[in-house]
Design an enzyme around this catalytic site. Structure first.
Site, PDB file in Angstrom:
ATOM      1  N   LYS A  77      68.611   9.785  27.541  1.00 17.04           N
ATOM      2  CA  LYS A  77      68.246  10.300  26.418  1.00 17.04           C
ATOM      3  C   LYS A  77      66.613  10.279  26.494  1.00 17.04           C
ATOM      4  O   LYS A  77      66.036   9.554  26.997  1.00 17.04           O
ATOM      5  CB  LYS A  77      68.687   9.329  25.100  1.00 17.04           C
ATOM      6  CG  LYS A  77      68.558  10.196  23.693  1.00 17.04           C
ATOM      7  CD  LYS A  77      69.862  11.298  23.589  1.00 17.04           C
ATOM      8  CE  LYS A  77      69.894  12.150  22.523  1.00 17.04           C
ATOM      9  NZ  LYS A  77      71.088  12.938  22.543  1.00 17.04           N
ATOM     10  N   GLY A 172      78.686  17.873   5.113  1.00 23.15           N
ATOM     11  CA  GLY A 172      77.518  18.699   5.972  1.00 23.15           C
ATOM     12  C   GLY A 172      78.203  19.978   6.453  1.00 23.15           C
ATOM     13  O   GLY A 172      79.216  19.927   7.324  1.00 23.15           O
ATOM     14  N   GLY A 174      76.336  22.452   8.368  1.00 15.75           N
ATOM     15  CA  GLY A 174      75.507  22.887   9.172  1.00 15.75           C
ATOM     16  C   GLY A 174      76.285  23.666  10.308  1.00 15.75           C
ATOM     17  O   GLY A 174      77.651  24.199  10.248  1.00 15.75           O
ATOM     18  N   VAL A 176      77.931  22.625  12.992  1.00 15.77           N
ATOM     19  CA  VAL A 176      79.237  22.173  13.440  1.00 15.77           C
ATOM     20  C   VAL A 176      80.189  22.244  12.178  1.00 15.77           C
ATOM     21  O   VAL A 176      81.320  22.716  12.063  1.00 15.77           O
ATOM     22  CB  VAL A 176      79.268  20.674  13.805  1.00 15.77           C
ATOM     23  CG1 VAL A 176      80.737  20.171  14.118  1.00 15.77           C
ATOM     24  CG2 VAL A 176      78.438  20.753  15.199  1.00 15.77           C
TER      25      VAL A 176
HETATM   26  P1  NAI Z   1      73.000  20.574  11.422  1.00 14.40           P
HETATM   27  O1  NAI Z   1      71.527  20.091  11.211  1.00 14.40           O
HETATM   28  O2  NAI Z   1      73.037  22.085  11.781  1.00 14.40           O
HETATM   29  O3  NAI Z   1      73.599  20.416  10.034  1.00 14.40           O
HETATM   30  C1  NAI Z   1      73.697  19.368   9.109  1.00 14.40           C
HETATM   31  C2  NAI Z   1      74.072  19.550   7.663  1.00 14.40           C
HETATM   32  O4  NAI Z   1      74.103  18.387   7.130  1.00 14.40           O
HETATM   33  C3  NAI Z   1      72.875  20.527   7.216  1.00 14.40           C
HETATM   34  O5  NAI Z   1      73.510  21.493   6.494  1.00 14.40           O
HETATM   35  C4  NAI Z   1      72.240  19.400   6.287  1.00 14.40           C
HETATM   36  O6  NAI Z   1      71.812  20.117   4.938  1.00 14.40           O
HETATM   37  C5  NAI Z   1      73.591  18.769   5.738  1.00 14.40           C
HETATM   38  N1  NAI Z   1      73.053  17.133   5.381  1.00 14.40           N
HETATM   39  C6  NAI Z   1      72.198  16.586   5.672  1.00 14.40           C
HETATM   40  N2  NAI Z   1      72.342  15.266   5.201  1.00 14.40           N
HETATM   41  C7  NAI Z   1      73.301  15.194   4.189  1.00 14.40           C
HETATM   42  C8  NAI Z   1      73.970  14.630   3.269  1.00 14.40           C
HETATM   43  N3  NAI Z   1      73.427  13.396   2.823  1.00 14.40           N
HETATM   44  N4  NAI Z   1      74.995  14.933   2.540  1.00 14.40           N
HETATM   45  C9  NAI Z   1      75.453  15.910   2.733  1.00 14.40           C
HETATM   46  N5  NAI Z   1      74.962  16.756   3.718  1.00 14.40           N
HETATM   47  C10 NAI Z   1      73.903  16.614   4.316  1.00 14.40           C
HETATM   48  O7  NAI Z   1      73.737  19.612  12.194  1.00 14.40           O
HETATM   49  P2  NAI Z   1      74.969  19.890  13.409  1.00 14.40           P
HETATM   50  O8  NAI Z   1      74.279  20.417  14.611  1.00 14.40           O
HETATM   51  O9  NAI Z   1      76.197  20.557  12.560  1.00 14.40           O
HETATM   52  O10 NAI Z   1      75.526  18.315  13.528  1.00 14.40           O
HETATM   53  C11 NAI Z   1      76.083  17.600  12.709  1.00 14.40           C
HETATM   54  C12 NAI Z   1      76.264  16.271  12.834  1.00 14.40           C
HETATM   55  O11 NAI Z   1      77.262  16.318  14.177  1.00 14.40           O
HETATM   56  C13 NAI Z   1      75.189  15.614  13.470  1.00 14.40           C
HETATM   57  O12 NAI Z   1      75.209  14.249  13.215  1.00 14.40           O
HETATM   58  C14 NAI Z   1      75.024  15.757  14.807  1.00 14.40           C
HETATM   59  O13 NAI Z   1      74.288  14.540  15.701  1.00 14.40           O
HETATM   60  C15 NAI Z   1      76.506  15.582  15.220  1.00 14.40           C
HETATM   61  N6  NAI Z   1      76.681  16.424  16.734  1.00 14.40           N
HETATM   62  C16 NAI Z   1      76.394  17.590  16.681  1.00 14.40           C
HETATM   63  C17 NAI Z   1      76.751  18.222  17.912  1.00 14.40           C
HETATM   64  C18 NAI Z   1      76.378  19.656  18.256  1.00 14.40           C
HETATM   65  O14 NAI Z   1      76.956  20.316  19.180  1.00 14.40           O
HETATM   66  N7  NAI Z   1      75.596  20.500  17.093  1.00 14.40           N
HETATM   67  C19 NAI Z   1      77.347  17.431  19.151  1.00 14.40           C
HETATM   68  C20 NAI Z   1      77.671  16.389  18.859  1.00 14.40           C
HETATM   69  C21 NAI Z   1      77.405  15.700  17.491  1.00 14.40           C
END
Ligand code: NAI
Length: 350
Positions: A77, A172, A174, A176
């Site tokens: 990392k 969340g 986002g 994923v």
């Molecule tokens: P993202 O940044 O696209 O989406 C995160 C979402 O969570 C956003 O819509 C945000 O507004 C929302 N959010 C933040 N704090 C919040 C809260 N307290 N309550 C409710 N919603 C909240 O992130 P992504 O890429 O979708 O990843 C989501 C999670 O999965 C992260 O923890 C990331 O580390 C993990 N992850 C993602 C991978 C990927 O391929 N993108 C791979 C492995 C793990």
């Protein structure tokens, strides 16, 4: 500065550039199973110690993730300490030069705080970088598919042949979380959702018929499966004691605030699909794209469901929390590999 006195990590580097106001750390946890995979995180850490600690924890988790996913790779990392005067482009170029110098022992890519422009700066100096918009394709897609397969396997351990008719709470929406909701909705799931961004929850309500709750209400909502897809650390002791979900299975990394929270869930009979097992879709996709030159098929990603299911069965038989057992299995796989760090072919020829 935090001192790392044990011999757990193969390599820990401090990268500093005074003109760019950049302080960064690269941690290589283990390459016994193959080259280290791990993206670049840029975050406003309170202190350099926090940044180093994060790099170490994340690199270790990548080793476990590879070992459990059957990916011939290890954990690394890079973290960049975000500060107001950081020269962002120069910082990513610094990482790129370092990664190139590693000659293929460490392969990097996106993580929190790192966007397409940043990866382009890295790629100016190295080929050892996964860029979703330049070859590998979007990584959230395989992550969501893997989580979906893991939820199906978890549901079977709850006594349901399919997820059809179950209530699943997704925190969340986002990259994923949204894709996961689409898959769940298509499979007949009743969705409850929360996100800090109202536009996202409104869209889920309008397009997928989801019920919307606040982020804190959602964690305690009665449901079959809670799928955290926002931040890590959301399952603290208060939540572990009070939640009414029968299982937890989502994408968020490091979802347990402390190991005690996992123990509490186990005592209460709440099934937990460990995050580093269920969210491996992006790693499998990105690593195999690099190692084999093409993206893996959907069946390879969906096999995450089998890994989750077998783990939950074994954890039940051995009366262990699944995350404890998963870490033990991963450590055994690493320990069984030939000793000595992975060296890329160009180096071993020397
Ligand atoms: P993202 O940044 O696209 O989406 C995160 C979402 O969570 C956003 O819509 C945000 O507004 C929302 N959010 C933040 N704090 C919040 C809260 N307290 N309550 C409710 N919603 C909240 O992130 P992504 O890429 O979708 O990843 C989501 C999670 O999965 C992260 O923890 C990331 O580390 C993990 N992850 C993602 C991978 C990927 O391929 N993108 C791979 C492995 C793990």
């Amino acid at each position: 500065m935090l001192l790392v006195l044990d011999r757990e990590f193969e390599q820990i580097e401090v990268l500093a550039d005074r003109t760019a106001h950049c302080l960064a750390f690269v941690a290589i946890h283990s390459t016994r199973l193959g080259p280290a995979f791990g993206g670049i995180r840029r975050w406003a850490y309170p202190t350099p110690d926090d940044a180093l600690r994060d790099a170490l924890d994340l690199a270790r988790a990548m080793t476990f993730k590879c070992a459990m996913a059957g990916v011939p790779g290890g954990g690394g990392k890079a973290v960049i300490v975000q500060r107001p005067d950081l020269d962002r482009g120069a910082a990513y170029e610094l990482i790129g030069r370092y990664v190139e110098m590693m000659g293929g022992r460490y392969l990097t890519g996106p993580d929190v705080g790192t966007e397409a422009d940043d990866l382009e700066a890295v790629a100016r100096h190295t080929r050892y970088v996964a860029r979703p918009d330049a070859g590998a394709g979007p990584l959230a897609e395989p992550t969501a598919l893997g989580v979906f397969a893991g939820i199906e396997a978890t549901a079977r351990r709850l006594g349901s042949d399919t997820v059809d008719g179950l209530t699943i709470a997704v925190q969340g929406l986002g990259a994923v979380g949204w894709r996961l909701c689409e898959l769940l909705s298509g499979a007949g799931v009743r969705l409850i959702v929360a996100d800090l961004q109202t536009a996202r929850t409104e869209r889920a309500r309008d397009e997928l018929g989801a019920d919307v709750l606040s982020a804190t209400e959602l964690l305690l909502a009665p449901c079959d499966v809670l799928a955290p897809c926002a931040l890590g650390g959301v399952i603290d002791l208060a939540v572990a004691n009070a939640l009414r979900a029968r299982a937890i299975a989502g994408a968020a990394n490091n979802v347990l605030a402390t190991p005690e929270c996992g123990a509490r869930l186990f005592e209460r009979g709440v099934l937990l699909a460990p995050d580093f097992v269920i969210n491996a879709g992006a790693l499998i996709h990105g690593a195999l794209f690099h190692l084999e030159g093409r993206a893996p098929d959907r069946a390879r990603i969906r096999a995450i469901g089998d890994v989750v299911g077998d783990l939950l069965d074994r954890a039940k038989a051995e009366r262990l929390p699944p995350e404890v057992l998963a870490q033990r299995i991963a450590e055994e796989r690493v320990a069984a590999a030939p000793p000595g760090p992975f060296m890329p072919p160009s180096r071993t020829k020397l």
